[in-house]
Design a protein around this motif. Sequence first.
Motif, PDB file in Angstrom:
ATOM      1  N   TRP A   1       0.813  -1.214   0.000  1.00 14.41           N
ATOM      2  CA  TRP A   1       0.000   0.000   0.000  1.00 14.41           C
ATOM      3  C   TRP A   1       0.845   1.262   0.000  1.00 14.41           C
ATOM      4  O   TRP A   1       0.467   2.275  -0.588  1.00 14.41           O
ATOM      5  CB  TRP A   1      -0.948   0.004   1.192  1.00 14.41           C
ATOM      6  N   GLN A   2       2.004   1.240   0.640  1.00 14.28           N
ATOM      7  CA  GLN A   2       2.851   2.429   0.647  1.00 14.28           C
ATOM      8  C   GLN A   2       3.329   2.757  -0.762  1.00 14.28           C
ATOM      9  O   GLN A   2       3.323   3.921  -1.183  1.00 14.28           O
ATOM     10  CB  GLN A   2       4.041   2.238   1.577  1.00 14.28           C
ATOM     11  N   ALA A   3       3.731   1.723  -1.504  1.00 18.52           N
ATOM     12  CA  ALA A   3       4.171   1.946  -2.887  1.00 18.52           C
ATOM     13  C   ALA A   3       3.004   2.400  -3.760  1.00 18.52           C
ATOM     14  O   ALA A   3       3.177   3.247  -4.647  1.00 18.52           O
ATOM     15  CB  ALA A   3       4.789   0.671  -3.447  1.00 18.52           C
ATOM     16  N   TRP A   4       1.800   1.828  -3.497  1.00 14.54           N
ATOM     17  CA  TRP A   4       0.641   2.222  -4.291  1.00 14.54           C
ATOM     18  C   TRP A   4       0.278   3.684  -4.037  1.00 14.54           C
ATOM     19  O   TRP A   4       0.014   4.440  -4.965  1.00 14.54           O
ATOM     20  CB  TRP A   4      -0.552   1.328  -3.953  1.00 14.54           C
ATOM     21  N   TRP A   5       0.281   4.098  -2.770  1.00 12.92           N
ATOM     22  CA  TRP A   5      -0.010   5.492  -2.458  1.00 12.92           C
ATOM     23  C   TRP A   5       1.062   6.418  -3.023  1.00 12.92           C
ATOM     24  O   TRP A   5       0.782   7.575  -3.377  1.00 12.92           O
ATOM     25  CB  TRP A   5      -0.124   5.690  -0.949  1.00 12.92           C
ATOM     26  N   LEU A   6       2.290   5.918  -3.110  1.00 13.65           N
ATOM     27  CA  LEU A   6       3.357   6.715  -3.699  1.00 13.65           C
ATOM     28  C   LEU A   6       3.076   6.997  -5.172  1.00 13.65           C
ATOM     29  O   LEU A   6       3.242   8.123  -5.646  1.00 13.65           O
ATOM     30  CB  LEU A   6       4.700   5.998  -3.549  1.00 13.65           C
ATOM     31  N   GLU A   7       2.634   5.967  -5.885  1.00 13.51           N
ATOM     32  CA  GLU A   7       2.289   6.172  -7.293  1.00 13.51           C
ATOM     33  C   GLU A   7       1.101   7.122  -7.424  1.00 13.51           C
ATOM     34  O   GLU A   7       1.072   7.974  -8.321  1.00 13.51           O
ATOM     35  CB  GLU A   7       1.980   4.834  -7.953  1.00 13.51           C
ATOM     36  N   VAL A   8       0.102   6.985  -6.559  1.00 11.97           N
ATOM     37  CA  VAL A   8      -1.048   7.897  -6.577  1.00 11.97           C
ATOM     38  C   VAL A   8      -0.579   9.334  -6.359  1.00 11.97           C
ATOM     39  O   VAL A   8      -1.004  10.261  -7.055  1.00 11.97           O
ATOM     40  CB  VAL A   8      -2.072   7.492  -5.496  1.00 11.97           C
ATOM     41  N   PHE A   9       0.319   9.517  -5.396  1.00 14.70           N
ATOM     42  CA  PHE A   9       0.826  10.856  -5.102  1.00 14.70           C
ATOM     43  C   PHE A   9       1.572  11.449  -6.291  1.00 14.70           C
ATOM     44  O   PHE A   9       1.317  12.599  -6.674  1.00 14.70           O
ATOM     45  CB  PHE A   9       1.749  10.793  -3.881  1.00 14.70           C
ATOM     46  N   VAL A  10       2.474  10.673  -6.892  1.00 13.74           N
ATOM     47  CA  VAL A  10       3.298  11.205  -7.982  1.00 13.74           C
ATOM     48  C   VAL A  10       2.443  11.512  -9.207  1.00 13.74           C
ATOM     49  O   VAL A  10       2.572  12.583  -9.820  1.00 13.74           O
ATOM     50  CB  VAL A  10       4.433  10.226  -8.331  1.00 13.74           C
ATOM     51  N   TRP A  11       1.563  10.579  -9.583  1.00 12.98           N
ATOM     52  CA  TRP A  11       0.688  10.842 -10.722  1.00 12.98           C
ATOM     53  C   TRP A  11      -0.214  12.047 -10.448  1.00 12.98           C
ATOM     54  O   TRP A  11      -0.465  12.869 -11.330  1.00 12.98           O
ATOM     55  CB  TRP A  11      -0.154   9.608 -11.036  1.00 12.98           C
ATOM     56  N   GLY A  12      -0.681  12.170  -9.206  1.00 12.90           N
ATOM     57  CA  GLY A  12      -1.501  13.325  -8.848  1.00 12.90           C
ATOM     58  C   GLY A  12      -0.724  14.628  -8.946  1.00 12.90           C
ATOM     59  O   GLY A  12      -1.252  15.646  -9.388  1.00 12.90           O
ATOM     60  N   CYS A  13       0.560  14.606  -8.534  1.00  8.79           N
ATOM     61  CA  CYS A  13       1.402  15.807  -8.641  1.00  8.79           C
ATOM     62  C   CYS A  13       1.573  16.233 -10.095  1.00  8.79           C
ATOM     63  O   CYS A  13       1.474  17.428 -10.423  1.00  8.79           O
ATOM     64  CB  CYS A  13       2.772  15.533  -8.021  1.00  8.79           C
ATOM     65  N   VAL A  14       1.828  15.273 -10.963  1.00  9.41           N
ATOM     66  CA  VAL A  14       2.030  15.590 -12.374  1.00  9.41           C
ATOM     67  C   VAL A  14       0.747  16.161 -12.986  1.00  9.41           C
ATOM     68  O   VAL A  14       0.776  17.178 -13.702  1.00  9.41           O
ATOM     69  CB  VAL A  14       2.488  14.343 -13.149  1.00  9.41           C
ATOM     70  N   LEU A  15      -0.389  15.536 -12.682  1.00  3.22           N
ATOM     71  CA  LEU A  15      -1.655  16.046 -13.208  1.00  3.22           C
ATOM     72  C   LEU A  15      -1.965  17.431 -12.645  1.00  3.22           C
ATOM     73  O   LEU A  15      -2.504  18.292 -13.354  1.00  3.22           O
ATOM     74  CB  LEU A  15      -2.779  15.069 -12.874  1.00  3.22           C
ATOM     75  N   MET A  16      -1.636  17.647 -11.379  1.00  5.22           N
ATOM     76  CA  MET A  16      -1.869  18.954 -10.770  1.00  5.22           C
ATOM     77  C   MET A  16      -1.024  20.024 -11.445  1.00  5.22           C
ATOM     78  O   MET A  16      -1.512  21.138 -11.721  1.00  5.22           O
ATOM     79  CB  MET A  16      -1.565  18.901  -9.273  1.00  5.22           C
ATOM     80  N   VAL A  17       0.245  19.715 -11.717  1.00  5.12           N
ATOM     81  CA  VAL A  17       1.128  20.678 -12.374  1.00  5.12           C
ATOM     82  C   VAL A  17       0.587  21.052 -13.750  1.00  5.12           C
ATOM     83  O   VAL A  17       0.481  22.242 -14.096  1.00  5.12           O
ATOM     84  CB  VAL A  17       2.559  20.112 -12.491  1.00  5.12           C
ATOM     85  N   PHE A  18       0.212  20.048 -14.528  1.00 11.60           N
ATOM     86  CA  PHE A  18      -0.290  20.328 -15.872  1.00 11.60           C
ATOM     87  C   PHE A  18      -1.625  21.066 -15.823  1.00 11.60           C
ATOM     88  O   PHE A  18      -1.870  21.973 -16.623  1.00 11.60           O
ATOM     89  CB  PHE A  18      -0.424  19.030 -16.666  1.00 11.60           C
ATOM     90  N   GLY A  19      -2.503  20.678 -14.885  1.00 13.08           N
ATOM     91  CA  GLY A  19      -3.791  21.344 -14.785  1.00 13.08           C
ATOM     92  C   GLY A  19      -3.658  22.805 -14.395  1.00 13.08           C
ATOM     93  O   GLY A  19      -4.281  23.685 -15.008  1.00 13.08           O
ATOM     94  N   LEU A  20      -2.847  23.075 -13.371  1.00 17.19           N
ATOM     95  CA  LEU A  20      -2.673  24.449 -12.908  1.00 17.19           C
ATOM     96  C   LEU A  20      -1.945  25.304 -13.931  1.00 17.19           C
ATOM     97  O   LEU A  20      -2.399  26.401 -14.288  1.00 17.19           O
ATOM     98  CB  LEU A  20      -1.909  24.455 -11.587  1.00 17.19           C
ATOM     99  N   VAL A  21      -0.808  24.817 -14.419  1.00 15.79           N
ATOM    100  CA  VAL A  21       0.031  25.636 -15.292  1.00 15.79           C
ATOM    101  C   VAL A  21      -0.590  25.794 -16.676  1.00 15.79           C
ATOM    102  O   VAL A  21      -0.794  26.913 -17.160  1.00 15.79           O
ATOM    103  CB  VAL A  21       1.444  25.030 -15.397  1.00 15.79           C
ATOM    104  N   VAL A  22      -0.913  24.677 -17.314  1.00 14.09           N
ATOM    105  CA  VAL A  22      -1.425  24.743 -18.688  1.00 14.09           C
ATOM    106  C   VAL A  22      -2.838  25.321 -18.713  1.00 14.09           C
ATOM    107  O   VAL A  22      -3.158  26.184 -19.541  1.00 14.09           O
ATOM    108  CB  VAL A  22      -1.391  23.358 -19.346  1.00 14.09           C
ATOM    109  N   GLY A  23      -3.693  24.853 -17.795  1.00 20.16           N
ATOM    110  CA  GLY A  23      -5.062  25.362 -17.759  1.00 20.16           C
ATOM    111  C   GLY A  23      -5.109  26.853 -17.460  1.00 20.16           C
ATOM    112  O   GLY A  23      -5.818  27.616 -18.130  1.00 20.16           O
ATOM    113  N   GLY A  24      -4.364  27.290 -16.458  1.00 19.85           N
ATOM    114  CA  GLY A  24      -4.342  28.708 -16.124  1.00 19.85           C
ATOM    115  C   GLY A  24      -3.746  29.553 -17.229  1.00 19.85           C
ATOM    116  O   GLY A  24      -4.229  30.659 -17.517  1.00 19.85           O
ATOM    117  N   SER A  25      -2.696  29.050 -17.878  1.00 17.37           N
ATOM    118  CA  SER A  25      -2.077  29.783 -18.985  1.00 17.37           C
ATOM    119  C   SER A  25      -3.051  29.958 -20.147  1.00 17.37           C
ATOM    120  O   SER A  25      -3.152  31.041 -20.747  1.00 17.37           O
ATOM    121  CB  SER A  25      -0.810  29.055 -19.455  1.00 17.37           C
ATOM    122  N   PHE A  26      -3.779  28.897 -20.457  1.00 20.60           N
ATOM    123  CA  PHE A  26      -4.768  28.969 -21.537  1.00 20.60           C
ATOM    124  C   PHE A  26      -5.820  30.036 -21.245  1.00 20.60           C
ATOM    125  O   PHE A  26      -6.151  30.864 -22.112  1.00 20.60           O
ATOM    126  CB  PHE A  26      -5.439  27.609 -21.722  1.00 20.60           C
TER     127      PHE A  26
END
Length: 346
Positions: A90-115
């Motif tokens: 579960w620790q490794a699974w939550w780690l993947e959830v966290f990292v994928w969530g960080c990447v999606l958050m970065v793209f959503g905030l930066v690209v979406g806001g820029s658009f």
Amino acid sequence: MGKIRLPLFHAGIEALGDWNPQFVREIQGRLRLQNILMTVLGSLIGQACFLFWRYRTLEQQLGRCEKVEFVKTGKECIQVNDTHYFLVNWQAWWLEVFVWGCVLMVFGLVVGGSFLLISNLSKEERRGTLTFISLSPQSAQIILIGKLMGVPILIFLAALLALPLHYFSGLSAGIPSLKLLSFDGVVLASCLFFYSLSLFLGLVGHWLNGFQTWLGSAGIFMLLLLLKNNSLSKSAADWLYAFSPTVLLPYVIGIFNPNFYALNLPFNHQDILNWHWFKLPLGESGLLVVLFVLVNYGLWTGWLWQPLQRRFRNPQVSLLSKKQSYGATLCLMACLLGFALPRYPR
């Protein structure tokens, strides 16, 4: 559906109006009840779909938990039916959830806001309202800050609703809270830089007749995507990594532990340890990476605001004065040369 009718809300709006009238103008046009409900619903549904997607990545195995020696592996056995089970770390699974969530958050905030920012300035330019706004007694800096904070307000709301999952997944993965906060600080600095860049593109790209919205946001998206997936080139191009928040993820999750190489992580920064600027070994310390990235964002955000303030009220003036152009050129050369010079082994 109309705007929100709450006394406390209006009191806050009046206080904000005294500080930045343009910010109030932007949020009054966006913080309508229908928009807020759609944003909240979209954020919650998106998070649910994201968790379901990550859950589907768990591999089912044939057999029963009673017959599996899962205790020695430190994993948990979950019986799905009579013939299949999940063997989960579960620790490794939550780690993947966290990292994928960080990447999606970065793209959503930066690209979406820029658009949204480029699109907003483009529409204001075509309608002629940007000229009207520029005649306001407020300074160009106040007006542009109001747009920078107000135009992407619904994206900020969606990201705010995602923070509980962001922190819960990070803490469940065993990541210290200080590292989580440092990453979020870098993301906020990246938003400030890319939003300032979007304002700049919106002001100087009016001759593209609206196409600058797609061109600018697509360019930012491709830059972040390439920096996320590519390794260091040991050339001046390595400077661009200082504009990507994902460069900090290896230090946040401790990917340099060999046990993490088997995880499905959405970035390729394993060689970031070799990241050098002149003789400063940036990659050897997460603290150095954070400081360098923040200074880089601050430096170039500051330089972007020089032409923003010059061109806002007078589109015919040069982007920078002669003295400013010399300073910007020196900063650019220092950044590029620091990564371009060969590094010899000590």
